[in-house]
Design an enzyme around this catalytic site. Structure first.
Site, short mmCIF file in Angstrom:
data_model
loop_
_atom_site.label_atom_id
_atom_site.label_comp_id
_atom_site.label_asym_id
_atom_site.label_seq_id
_atom_site.Cartn_x
_atom_site.Cartn_y
_atom_site.Cartn_z
N LYS A 19 0.84 -1.21 0.00
CA LYS A 19 0.00 0.00 0.00
C LYS A 19 0.88 1.26 0.00
O LYS A 19 2.10 1.18 0.20
CB LYS A 19 -0.93 -0.05 1.21
CG LYS A 19 -1.93 -1.22 1.18
CD LYS A 19 -2.78 -1.20 2.45
CE LYS A 19 -3.85 -2.25 2.45
NZ LYS A 19 -4.69 -2.17 3.69
N TYR A 21 -12.62 -1.87 -2.91
CA TYR A 21 -13.07 -1.99 -1.52
C TYR A 21 -14.59 -1.81 -1.39
O TYR A 21 -15.07 -1.40 -0.34
CB TYR A 21 -12.35 -0.96 -0.65
CG TYR A 21 -10.97 -1.39 -0.21
CD1 TYR A 21 -10.78 -2.52 0.59
CD2 TYR A 21 -9.84 -0.67 -0.58
CE1 TYR A 21 -9.52 -2.91 1.00
CE2 TYR A 21 -8.57 -1.06 -0.17
CZ TYR A 21 -8.42 -2.19 0.63
OH TYR A 21 -7.17 -2.58 1.05
N THR A 70 -5.21 -7.14 10.94
CA THR A 70 -5.43 -5.82 10.34
C THR A 70 -4.78 -4.72 11.18
O THR A 70 -4.14 -3.81 10.64
CB THR A 70 -6.95 -5.55 10.23
OG1 THR A 70 -7.57 -6.66 9.58
CG2 THR A 70 -7.22 -4.27 9.46
N ASN A 80 -1.69 0.13 7.16
CA ASN A 80 -1.09 -1.14 7.58
C ASN A 80 -0.26 -1.82 6.50
O ASN A 80 -0.08 -3.03 6.51
CB ASN A 80 -2.18 -2.06 8.14
CG ASN A 80 -3.30 -2.30 7.16
OD1 ASN A 80 -3.20 -1.90 6.00
ND2 ASN A 80 -4.35 -2.97 7.60
N HIS A 103 -1.91 -5.45 1.77
CA HIS A 103 -3.20 -6.12 1.62
C HIS A 103 -2.97 -7.57 1.25
O HIS A 103 -2.02 -7.90 0.54
CB HIS A 103 -3.99 -5.45 0.47
CG HIS A 103 -5.20 -6.23 0.06
ND1 HIS A 103 -6.40 -6.14 0.70
CD2 HIS A 103 -5.38 -7.16 -0.93
CE1 HIS A 103 -7.27 -6.96 0.13
NE2 HIS A 103 -6.68 -7.60 -0.87
N GLU A 159 -9.63 -10.03 -7.31
CA GLU A 159 -8.67 -8.95 -7.01
C GLU A 159 -7.46 -8.99 -7.96
O GLU A 159 -6.96 -7.94 -8.36
CB GLU A 159 -8.21 -9.07 -5.55
CG GLU A 159 -9.33 -8.73 -4.58
CD GLU A 159 -8.93 -8.88 -3.13
OE1 GLU A 159 -7.78 -9.29 -2.85
OE2 GLU A 159 -9.76 -8.56 -2.26
P1 GDP Z 1 -7.82 -6.54 6.01
O1 GDP Z 1 -8.53 -7.64 5.25
O2 GDP Z 1 -6.96 -7.08 7.13
O3 GDP Z 1 -7.04 -5.59 5.11
O4 GDP Z 1 -8.93 -5.67 6.77
P2 GDP Z 1 -10.39 -5.16 6.36
O5 GDP Z 1 -10.90 -5.86 5.14
O6 GDP Z 1 -11.23 -5.20 7.59
O7 GDP Z 1 -10.16 -3.62 6.03
C1 GDP Z 1 -9.60 -3.21 4.82
C2 GDP Z 1 -8.64 -2.08 5.07
O8 GDP Z 1 -9.37 -0.94 5.52
C3 GDP Z 1 -7.61 -2.33 6.18
O9 GDP Z 1 -6.51 -3.10 5.76
C4 GDP Z 1 -7.22 -0.91 6.55
O10 GDP Z 1 -6.30 -0.33 5.61
C5 GDP Z 1 -8.56 -0.19 6.43
N1 GDP Z 1 -9.26 -0.12 7.72
C6 GDP Z 1 -9.76 -1.16 8.46
N2 GDP Z 1 -10.33 -0.71 9.59
C7 GDP Z 1 -10.18 0.64 9.57
C8 GDP Z 1 -10.57 1.69 10.46
O11 GDP Z 1 -11.17 1.47 11.52
N3 GDP Z 1 -10.26 2.97 10.07
C9 GDP Z 1 -9.61 3.26 8.92
N4 GDP Z 1 -9.33 4.55 8.60
N5 GDP Z 1 -9.23 2.29 8.06
C10 GDP Z 1 -9.51 1.01 8.38
#
Ligand code: GDP
Length: 145
Positions: free
Chosen positions: A10, A50, A92, A113, A116, A127
């Site tokens: 990212k 997303y 995450t 983070n 992905h 994807e």
């Molecule tokens: P992943 O599958 O571990 O990447 O997690 P998710 O699918 O839940 O979320 C997708 C991405 O959204 C995450 O990797 C973060 O970059 C972002 N994200 C997740 N939770 C939060 C949050 O609470 N706040 C913000 N700003 N970004 C978030």
């Protein structure tokens, strides 16, 4: 069980100059890089990627983050790719990620983070095709989608 997954380094990973370290961790874990490029996502493209999160409060922040600089999507191959890659990157939220995982090592926060990883075989295929055309996957790596 599929042997494919999509990684994305990212924009914060690129800004921190971590492309080399992250790809080294990935290949040392036994993944083969099948296709890789550097791209700058548009808001529309990031929103499509997303879409599952479009009702979430953080959706706008997520789009701002993912379009804040270039990303490096990587099509990866390994037995049990999706699960093994999720294990390699960690939770995450880096505060909850296990020691030695990519997010624990390099990520600043749950929002930013650095990497992905696809969360299912079905999403891995969708994807990978978000970033690489069927033709280039076939030409580059012999992938049949
Ligand atoms: P992943 O599958 O571990 O990447 O997690 P998710 O699918 O839940 O979320 C997708 C991405 O959204 C995450 O990797 C973060 O970059 C972002 N994200 C997740 N939770 C939060 C949050 O609470 N706040 C913000 N700003 N970004 C978030």
């Amino acid at each position: 069980m599929s042997n494919r997954t999509l990684a994305i380094i990212k924009p914060d990973g690129i800004r921190k100059n971590l492309i080399g370290q992250i790809i080294t961790k990935i290949t040392e874990a036994g993944f083969k890089v099948k296709a890789v490029k550097m791209v700058k996502l548009t808001k529309d493209s990031a929103a499509g990627f997303y879409e599952v999160h479009k009702e979430r409060a953080f959706f706008k922040d997520l789009l701002d983050y993912m379009t804040s600089g270039p990303c490096v999507p990587i099509a990866l191959e390994k037995e049990n790719a999706v699960a093994d890659f999720r294990k390699l990157i960690g939770a995450t939220d880096p505060a909850e990620a296990e020691d030695g995982t990519i997010r624990k090592l390099y990520a600043a926060s749950k929002a930013e983070n650095v990497i992905h990883g696809s969360d299912s075989d079905e999403n891995a295929a969708i994807e990978i095709l978000h970033f690489f055309s069927r033709k280039e996957l076939l030409d580059i790596s012999g992938y049949q989608f």
